[in-house]
Design an enzyme around this catalytic site. Structure first.
Site, PDB file in Angstrom:
ATOM      1  N   HIS A 286      41.306  58.618  89.940  1.00 32.69           N
ATOM      2  CA  HIS A 286      39.946  59.049  90.296  1.00 32.69           C
ATOM      3  C   HIS A 286      39.223  57.961  91.089  1.00 32.69           C
ATOM      4  O   HIS A 286      38.501  58.243  92.040  1.00 32.69           O
ATOM      5  CB  HIS A 286      39.125  59.344  89.033  1.00 32.69           C
ATOM      6  CG  HIS A 286      39.676  60.430  88.164  1.00 32.69           C
ATOM      7  ND1 HIS A 286      40.194  60.183  86.920  1.00 32.69           N
ATOM      8  CD2 HIS A 286      39.760  61.767  88.342  1.00 32.69           C
ATOM      9  CE1 HIS A 286      40.584  61.318  86.357  1.00 32.69           C
ATOM     10  NE2 HIS A 286      40.331  62.303  87.206  1.00 32.69           N
TER      11      HIS A 286
ATOM     12  N   ARG B  18      45.839  63.060  81.068  1.00 32.78           N
ATOM     13  CA  ARG B  18      46.659  63.580  79.972  1.00 32.78           C
ATOM     14  C   ARG B  18      47.735  62.589  79.509  1.00 32.78           C
ATOM     15  O   ARG B  18      48.403  62.853  78.506  1.00 32.78           O
ATOM     16  CB  ARG B  18      47.307  64.903  80.390  1.00 32.78           C
ATOM     17  CG  ARG B  18      46.304  66.057  80.511  1.00 32.78           C
ATOM     18  CD  ARG B  18      47.009  67.386  80.740  1.00 32.78           C
ATOM     19  NE  ARG B  18      46.118  68.524  80.638  1.00 32.78           N
ATOM     20  CZ  ARG B  18      45.578  69.153  81.684  1.00 32.78           C
ATOM     21  NH1 ARG B  18      45.831  68.731  82.902  1.00 32.78           N
ATOM     22  NH2 ARG B  18      44.785  70.192  81.504  1.00 32.78           N
TER      23      ARG B  18
HETATM   24  P1  AMP Z   1      40.974  65.883  87.344  1.00 27.85           P
HETATM   25  O1  AMP Z   1      39.930  65.077  86.674  1.00 27.85           O
HETATM   26  O2  AMP Z   1      42.328  65.802  86.693  1.00 27.85           O
HETATM   27  O3  AMP Z   1      40.538  67.292  87.637  1.00 27.85           O
HETATM   28  O4  AMP Z   1      41.178  65.205  88.761  1.00 27.85           O
HETATM   29  C1  AMP Z   1      40.109  65.037  89.646  1.00 27.85           C
HETATM   30  C2  AMP Z   1      40.646  64.624  90.979  1.00 27.85           C
HETATM   31  O5  AMP Z   1      41.372  63.403  90.835  1.00 27.85           O
HETATM   32  C3  AMP Z   1      41.626  65.649  91.565  1.00 27.85           C
HETATM   33  O6  AMP Z   1      41.409  65.763  92.972  1.00 27.85           O
HETATM   34  C4  AMP Z   1      42.959  65.034  91.261  1.00 27.85           C
HETATM   35  O7  AMP Z   1      43.978  65.430  92.141  1.00 27.85           O
HETATM   36  C5  AMP Z   1      42.650  63.569  91.415  1.00 27.85           C
HETATM   37  N1  AMP Z   1      43.652  62.754  90.712  1.00 27.85           N
HETATM   38  C6  AMP Z   1      44.051  62.874  89.425  1.00 27.85           C
HETATM   39  N2  AMP Z   1      45.035  61.992  89.160  1.00 27.85           N
HETATM   40  C7  AMP Z   1      45.265  61.314  90.305  1.00 27.85           C
HETATM   41  C8  AMP Z   1      46.168  60.271  90.685  1.00 27.85           C
HETATM   42  N3  AMP Z   1      47.032  59.758  89.822  1.00 27.85           N
HETATM   43  N4  AMP Z   1      46.121  59.817  91.949  1.00 27.85           N
HETATM   44  C9  AMP Z   1      45.241  60.331  92.856  1.00 27.85           C
HETATM   45  N5  AMP Z   1      44.365  61.315  92.556  1.00 27.85           N
HETATM   46  C10 AMP Z   1      44.377  61.800  91.305  1.00 27.85           C
END
Ligand code: AMP
Length: 293
Positions: free
Chosen positions: A37, A187
């Site tokens: 993030h 996760r």
């Molecule tokens: P989430 O909180 O899982 O919905 O993720 C929010 C944003 O962060 C989404 O655009 C995800 O693709 C991105 N994201 C989550 N994990 C990663 C990662 N390891 N590397 C880059 N972006 C990420």
């Protein structure tokens, strides 16, 4: 950094910036922030006058048997991290603020979803496009930063933006990984010690497959078999291992153009996803497998 919970207030603030010609960079998240993030936020900070991060665990994108209730949350820590990165606004709406009453008009993701998580998690991307349409109409972002860790999500949301002429640019950001290759994910905290040791195998198997493609393999089945065989070495409970054209998610008889190789593996308390995008035409130019190109 200001913390905003009201939809109207956030929209008014953004409207003012929009009218003043300030560029707005937006990072939508479900919180429990990690370096993945943060990479999105850093990109946003570099390229925009104003940076807005939202934290909203969207119930609409979770299936009935998924982990909505137990999804990890730590808003105070998230707020601190966003503040340290120089974020301007931390948008934290309640579920009632985003879904005050049943929707009058529903959005359905039609294409790019008959694969991977779209096929395995029914309605998931309908929930994603619904919440993002709402957030885009609150924030008026010039740029939206999204991680390629969720490559299908990037493709689906790009489709949404294209279909409805949403005046924003989706900026895909490379997956951020742990030192051993495991893709950072909220996760990952669900993994027990042994699972955590095995989990880097996911990316390792994708990398092996990438090398195979770079060495000229063009048969999707051969590549998929390699990944499955690698995952079998850790007795992985495979949800899917699939390969498609990217970003269309069309089925490929032969690997050509831009492709995505993606997998989902179930652990005792977590289901982890990862993928790798390969530009086969680039590979051809570099390695000059001319007859394959
Ligand atoms: P989430 O909180 O899982 O919905 O993720 C929010 C944003 O962060 C989404 O655009 C995800 O693709 C991105 N994201 C989550 N994990 C990663 C990662 N390891 N590397 C880059 N972006 C990420």
């Amino acid at each position: 950094m200001q913390v905003i919970t009201s939809v109207c207030e956030m929209q008014d603030i953004c409207k003012t910036y929009y009218r003043a010609g300030k560029t707005i960079g937006f990072v939508p998240t479900m919180g429990y922030l990690h370096e993945g993030h943060l990479a999105l936020m850093k990109e946003a900070r570099k390229e925009n006058d104003i940076v807005i991060v939202s934290v909203f665990v969207n119930p609409l994108q979770f299936g009935p048997n998924e982990d909505f209730e137990s999804y990890p949350r730590d808003v105070k820590r998230d707020e601190e991290l966003a503040n340290e990165l120089g974020v301007d606004y931390f948008f934290l709406p309640s579920i009632d603020a985003i879904y005050p009453e049943p929707l009058n008009t529903k959005l359905v993701a039609e294409r790019r979803v008959n694969a991977l998580c779209g096929r395995k998690r029914e309605g998931h991307f309908d929930g994603v496009v619904t919440v993002l349409t709402k957030l885009f109409n609150i924030v008026f972002p010039d740029h939206v930063y999204m991680g390629l860790k969720d490559a299908q999500q990037v493709a689906v949301v790009q489709g949404l933006v294209d279909d409805y002429y949403i005046p924003t640019k989706i900026v895909p950001v490379a997956t951020v990984r742990e030192a051993d290759g495991l893709a950072k994910s909220s996760r990952n905290v669900y993994l027990n010690d042994n699972e955590r040791k095995l989990a880097p195998k996911l990316y390792e198997s994708l990398q092996k497959a990438e090398r195979l493609v770079k060495n000229g393999e063009r048969n999707p089945e051969t590549v998929l078999t390699l990944v499955k065989d690698e995952l079998a070495k850790i007795n992985a409970d495979i949800d899917y291992v699939e390969i498609y054209a990217y970003p269309t998610f069309e089925i490929l008889e032969k690997l050509t153009g831009k492709i995505v190789l993606a997998l989902a593996v179930k652990f005792s308390q977590a289901r982890l996803i990862d993928n790798i995008i390969i530009d086969v035409s680039e590979v051809c130019r570099n390695v000059s497998y001319n007859d394959e190109c």
